[in-house]
Motif scaffolding. Structure first.
Motif, PDB file in Angstrom:
ATOM      1  N   VAL A   1      -3.634  17.599 -24.104  1.00  0.00           N
ATOM      2  CA  VAL A   1      -5.097  17.706 -24.225  1.00  0.00           C
ATOM      3  C   VAL A   1      -5.506  17.315 -25.648  1.00  0.00           C
ATOM      4  CG1 VAL A   1      -7.035  19.321 -24.198  1.00  0.00           C
ATOM      5  CG2 VAL A   1      -5.162  19.584 -22.568  1.00  0.00           C
ATOM      6  N   GLY A   2      -6.527  16.512 -25.757  1.00  0.00           N
ATOM      7  CA  GLY A   2      -7.061  16.164 -27.072  1.00  0.00           C
ATOM      8  C   GLY A   2      -6.304  15.059 -27.785  1.00  0.00           C
ATOM      9  N   ALA A   3      -5.337  14.435 -27.094  1.00  0.00           N
ATOM     10  CA  ALA A   3      -4.541  13.383 -27.739  1.00  0.00           C
ATOM     11  C   ALA A   3      -5.351  12.108 -27.954  1.00  0.00           C
ATOM     12  CB  ALA A   3      -3.311  13.076 -26.892  1.00  0.00           C
ATOM     13  N   GLY A   4      -6.376  11.928 -27.125  1.00  0.00           N
ATOM     14  CA  GLY A   4      -7.186  10.716 -27.248  1.00  0.00           C
ATOM     15  C   GLY A   4      -7.044   9.776 -26.061  1.00  0.00           C
ATOM     16  N   LYS A   5      -6.695  10.317 -24.894  1.00  0.00           N
ATOM     17  CA  LYS A   5      -6.550   9.484 -23.698  1.00  0.00           C
ATOM     18  C   LYS A   5      -7.895   8.890 -23.284  1.00  0.00           C
ATOM     19  CE  LYS A   5      -4.829  13.024 -21.467  1.00  0.00           C
ATOM     20  NZ  LYS A   5      -4.731  13.913 -22.631  1.00  0.00           N
ATOM     21  N   SER A   6      -8.894   9.767 -23.127  1.00  0.00           N
ATOM     22  CA  SER A   6     -10.218   9.272 -22.714  1.00  0.00           C
ATOM     23  C   SER A   6     -10.795   8.355 -23.790  1.00  0.00           C
ATOM     24  CB  SER A   6     -11.157  10.447 -22.441  1.00  0.00           C
ATOM     25  OG  SER A   6     -10.594  11.314 -21.476  1.00  0.00           O
ATOM     26  N   SER A   7     -10.576   8.716 -25.038  1.00  0.00           N
ATOM     27  CA  SER A   7     -11.068   7.872 -26.134  1.00  0.00           C
ATOM     28  C   SER A   7     -10.389   6.508 -26.114  1.00  0.00           C
ATOM     29  CB  SER A   7     -10.800   8.528 -27.490  1.00  0.00           C
ATOM     30  OG  SER A   7     -11.405   9.788 -27.564  1.00  0.00           O
ATOM     31  N   PHE A   8      -9.121   6.465 -25.705  1.00  0.00           N
ATOM     32  CA  PHE A   8      -8.430   5.174 -25.642  1.00  0.00           C
ATOM     33  C   PHE A   8      -9.077   4.281 -24.580  1.00  0.00           C
ATOM     34  CE2 PHE A   8      -4.954   2.432 -23.964  1.00  0.00           C
ATOM     35  CZ  PHE A   8      -4.840   1.608 -25.077  1.00  0.00           C
ATOM     36  N   ILE A   9      -9.419   4.862 -23.443  1.00  0.00           N
ATOM     37  CA  ILE A   9     -10.089   4.068 -22.398  1.00  0.00           C
ATOM     38  C   ILE A   9     -11.420   3.529 -22.932  1.00  0.00           C
ATOM     39  CG2 ILE A   9     -11.136   4.161 -20.087  1.00  0.00           C
ATOM     40  CD1 ILE A   9      -8.962   6.212 -19.350  1.00  0.00           C
ATOM     41  N   ASN A  10     -12.178   4.398 -23.590  1.00  0.00           N
ATOM     42  CA  ASN A  10     -13.432   3.942 -24.195  1.00  0.00           C
ATOM     43  C   ASN A  10     -13.179   2.853 -25.232  1.00  0.00           C
ATOM     44  OD1 ASN A  10     -15.091   5.698 -22.759  1.00  0.00           O
ATOM     45  ND2 ASN A  10     -14.813   7.351 -24.244  1.00  0.00           N
ATOM     46  N   SER A  11     -12.078   2.994 -25.959  1.00  0.00           N
ATOM     47  CA  SER A  11     -11.769   2.028 -27.011  1.00  0.00           C
ATOM     48  C   SER A  11     -11.435   0.660 -26.423  1.00  0.00           C
ATOM     49  CB  SER A  11     -10.593   2.522 -27.862  1.00  0.00           C
ATOM     50  OG  SER A  11     -10.939   3.719 -28.517  1.00  0.00           O
ATOM     51  N   VAL A  12     -10.638   0.659 -25.346  1.00  0.00           N
ATOM     52  CA  VAL A  12     -10.290  -0.605 -24.702  1.00  0.00           C
ATOM     53  C   VAL A  12     -11.567  -1.260 -24.161  1.00  0.00           C
ATOM     54  CG1 VAL A  12      -9.049  -1.652 -22.752  1.00  0.00           C
ATOM     55  CG2 VAL A  12      -7.941   0.133 -24.120  1.00  0.00           C
ATOM     56  N   ASP A  13     -12.379  -0.433 -23.508  1.00  0.00           N
ATOM     57  CA  ASP A  13     -13.648  -0.905 -22.957  1.00  0.00           C
ATOM     58  C   ASP A  13     -14.521  -1.502 -24.073  1.00  0.00           C
ATOM     59  OD1 ASP A  13     -15.153  -1.183 -20.704  1.00  0.00           O
ATOM     60  OD2 ASP A  13     -15.998   0.837 -20.736  1.00  0.00           O
ATOM     61  N   SER A  14     -14.589  -0.811 -25.188  1.00  0.00           N
ATOM     62  CA  SER A  14     -15.422  -1.265 -26.315  1.00  0.00           C
ATOM     63  C   SER A  14     -14.879  -2.562 -26.914  1.00  0.00           C
ATOM     64  CB  SER A  14     -15.466  -0.195 -27.416  1.00  0.00           C
ATOM     65  OG  SER A  14     -15.927   1.034 -26.903  1.00  0.00           O
ATOM     66  N   ALA A  15     -13.541  -2.632 -27.051  1.00  0.00           N
ATOM     67  CA  ALA A  15     -12.942  -3.834 -27.647  1.00  0.00           C
ATOM     68  C   ALA A  15     -13.142  -5.040 -26.733  1.00  0.00           C
ATOM     69  CB  ALA A  15     -11.457  -3.602 -27.916  1.00  0.00           C
ATOM     70  N   LEU A  16     -13.028  -4.831 -25.415  1.00  0.00           N
ATOM     71  CA  LEU A  16     -13.185  -5.937 -24.470  1.00  0.00           C
ATOM     72  C   LEU A  16     -14.633  -6.415 -24.405  1.00  0.00           C
ATOM     73  CD1 LEU A  16     -11.006  -4.705 -21.458  1.00  0.00           C
ATOM     74  CD2 LEU A  16     -10.505  -6.636 -22.958  1.00  0.00           C
ATOM     75  N   GLN A  17     -15.547  -5.474 -24.503  1.00  0.00           N
ATOM     76  CA  GLN A  17     -16.950  -5.828 -24.298  1.00  0.00           C
ATOM     77  C   GLN A  17     -17.684  -6.158 -25.581  1.00  0.00           C
ATOM     78  OE1 GLN A  17     -19.012  -4.659 -21.168  1.00  0.00           O
ATOM     79  NE2 GLN A  17     -17.405  -3.532 -20.108  1.00  0.00           N
ATOM     80  N   GLY A  18     -17.033  -5.873 -26.717  1.00  0.00           N
ATOM     81  CA  GLY A  18     -17.667  -6.201 -27.998  1.00  0.00           C
ATOM     82  C   GLY A  18     -18.802  -5.267 -28.367  1.00  0.00           C
ATOM     83  N   ARG A  19     -18.897  -4.144 -27.685  1.00  0.00           N
ATOM     84  CA  ARG A  19     -19.840  -3.110 -28.106  1.00  0.00           C
ATOM     85  C   ARG A  19     -19.309  -1.742 -27.684  1.00  0.00           C
ATOM     86  NH1 ARG A  19     -23.825  -1.726 -24.340  1.00  0.00           N
ATOM     87  NH2 ARG A  19     -23.565  -2.724 -22.328  1.00  0.00           N
ATOM     88  N   ILE A  20     -19.776  -0.716 -28.357  1.00  0.00           N
ATOM     89  CA  ILE A  20     -19.208   0.617 -28.154  1.00  0.00           C
ATOM     90  C   ILE A  20     -19.605   1.170 -26.784  1.00  0.00           C
ATOM     91  CG2 ILE A  20     -19.100   2.977 -29.077  1.00  0.00           C
ATOM     92  CD1 ILE A  20     -17.807   0.755 -30.855  1.00  0.00           C
ATOM     93  N   LYS A  21     -18.582   1.560 -26.027  1.00  0.00           N
ATOM     94  CA  LYS A  21     -18.804   2.088 -24.684  1.00  0.00           C
ATOM     95  C   LYS A  21     -18.294   3.519 -24.628  1.00  0.00           C
ATOM     96  CE  LYS A  21     -19.659  -0.489 -21.590  1.00  0.00           C
ATOM     97  NZ  LYS A  21     -20.933  -0.942 -20.997  1.00  0.00           N
ATOM     98  N   ASN A  22     -18.837   4.272 -23.705  1.00  0.00           N
ATOM     99  CA  ASN A  22     -18.493   5.696 -23.653  1.00  0.00           C
ATOM    100  C   ASN A  22     -18.349   6.212 -22.229  1.00  0.00           C
ATOM    101  OD1 ASN A  22     -17.850   8.006 -24.978  1.00  0.00           O
ATOM    102  ND2 ASN A  22     -19.667   7.948 -26.293  1.00  0.00           N
ATOM    103  N   ARG A  23     -17.627   5.455 -21.404  1.00  0.00           N
ATOM    104  CA  ARG A  23     -17.544   5.838 -19.995  1.00  0.00           C
ATOM    105  C   ARG A  23     -16.651   7.044 -19.747  1.00  0.00           C
ATOM    106  NH1 ARG A  23     -15.712   1.434 -16.096  1.00  0.00           N
ATOM    107  NH2 ARG A  23     -14.400   0.861 -17.841  1.00  0.00           N
ATOM    108  N   ALA A  24     -15.455   7.000 -20.335  1.00  0.00           N
ATOM    109  CA  ALA A  24     -14.485   8.074 -20.086  1.00  0.00           C
ATOM    110  C   ALA A  24     -14.771   9.215 -21.052  1.00  0.00           C
ATOM    111  CB  ALA A  24     -13.072   7.554 -20.253  1.00  0.00           C
TER     112      ALA A  24
END
Ligand code: GDP
Ligand code: MG
Length: 266
Positions: free
Chosen positions: A43-66
């Motif tokens: 818990v708290g390792a950054g799993k959901s944040s990693f998904i958001n990070s991949v999403d943000s890097a792919l889309q070129g803007r900050i995303k916050n889905r997970a």
């Protein structure tokens, strides 16, 4: 000693190349699409944040889905959830990230990742028989296992969490499922890296944490990717994007190799 592994090219050209490679990526076996990548860890390792990070890097803007949980303690991600990924809002990419509940310190509370891996079932299903490797078709199985660990607290992680993670790792190893470690929070682990993300390549503190990952979990160091997730940034950062995209490209290629190997065995 192993620092030559971290020779990240932080140029914008490299970022564009990584984006192009991910955009052009095609699974080697057309029936197995998407490739499924399972994230697990405390818990708290950054799993959901990693998904958001991949999403943000792919889309070129900050995303916050997970939705990332900002409160530590019990896992905020309740169920396994599979996320489709897109490039610039339009093209659906042929790989997904699956978020899971955190491995809790008390055994029994976390999701049964070992069952997911053994059977390939992503959704929780009761009474899944153990040791039935090919119960679900290859396209429904997990194709790469990603352990997410925070760089700043690896040495503090309680033995029980490590034990659970090792168990999951051994099951996946027996099934030849490729495994990598995403080592998050490099900024919290090393002030030099917090100041300049590029120094992740030659930070002594990060090197020590990678060695900890290796010795506590037994994952070879070349499969450990240190990075910083997007968590409070408002715009993309080229260096962060590169670390995220590079890890993602490797993961996708490992998943693809696994699927091709499995088909060859048939
Ligand atoms: N400083 C820093 N904080 C992070 C990083 N990744 C995640 N976080 C924070 O750590 C907390 C837990 O992250 P979360 O993604 O919810 O973890 P999960 O339980 O594994 O899904 C959140 O407050 C995030 O903002 C990182 O790379 N650096
Ligand atoms: Mg989460």
């Amino acid at each position: 000693m192993f620092l030559a592994i971290f020779t990240t090219n932080f140029s914008d050209d490299n970022k564009q190349n990584l984006l192009k490679e991910l955009n052009d990526f095609q699974p080697g076996i057309s029936d197995v699409n998407p490739l499924r990548i399972l994230l697990y860890g405390p818990v708290g390792a950054g799993k959901s944040s990693f998904i958001n990070s991949v999403d943000s890097a792919l889309q070129g803007r900050i995303k916050n889905r997970a939705l990332a949980d900002s409160v530590s303690g019990k896992s905020f991600t309740l169920e396994t959830k599979e996320y489709e990924l897109k490039m610039e809002e339009t093209t659906l990419l042929p790989f997904t990230l699956i978020d899971t509940k955190g491995i809790e310190e008390e055994p029994g509370n976390g999701m049964k990742i070992d069952d997911i891996i053994r059977t390939g079932h992503i959704k929780n299903k009761p009474n899944i028989p153990k040791n039935e490797k090919n119960r679900t078709p290859l396209q429904d199985q997990i194709h790469c296992l990603v352990a997410v660990l925070p760089a700043n607290t690896i040495s503090l992680m309680v033995d029980d969490v490590i034990r659970q993670m090792r168990e999951v790792r051994l099951i996946a190893r027996d099934l030849d499922i490729p495994q990598v470690i995403i080592m998050t929070k490099v900024d919290e682990a090393c002030p030099q890296v917090k100041y300049n993300i590029r120094s992740v390549n030659d930070s002594k503190k990060i090197e020590e944490q990678v060695e900890q990952c290796f010795s506590r979990l037994g994952v070879p160091m070349s499969y450990i990717y240190p990075m910083k997730n997007y968590h409070k940034e408002q715009i993309n950062n080229t260096e962060m994007d590169i670390l995220i995209l590079q890890a993602m490209l490797n993961i996708v290629n490992f998943a693809n190799d696994y699927v091709k190997d499995q088909m060859d065995k048939k």
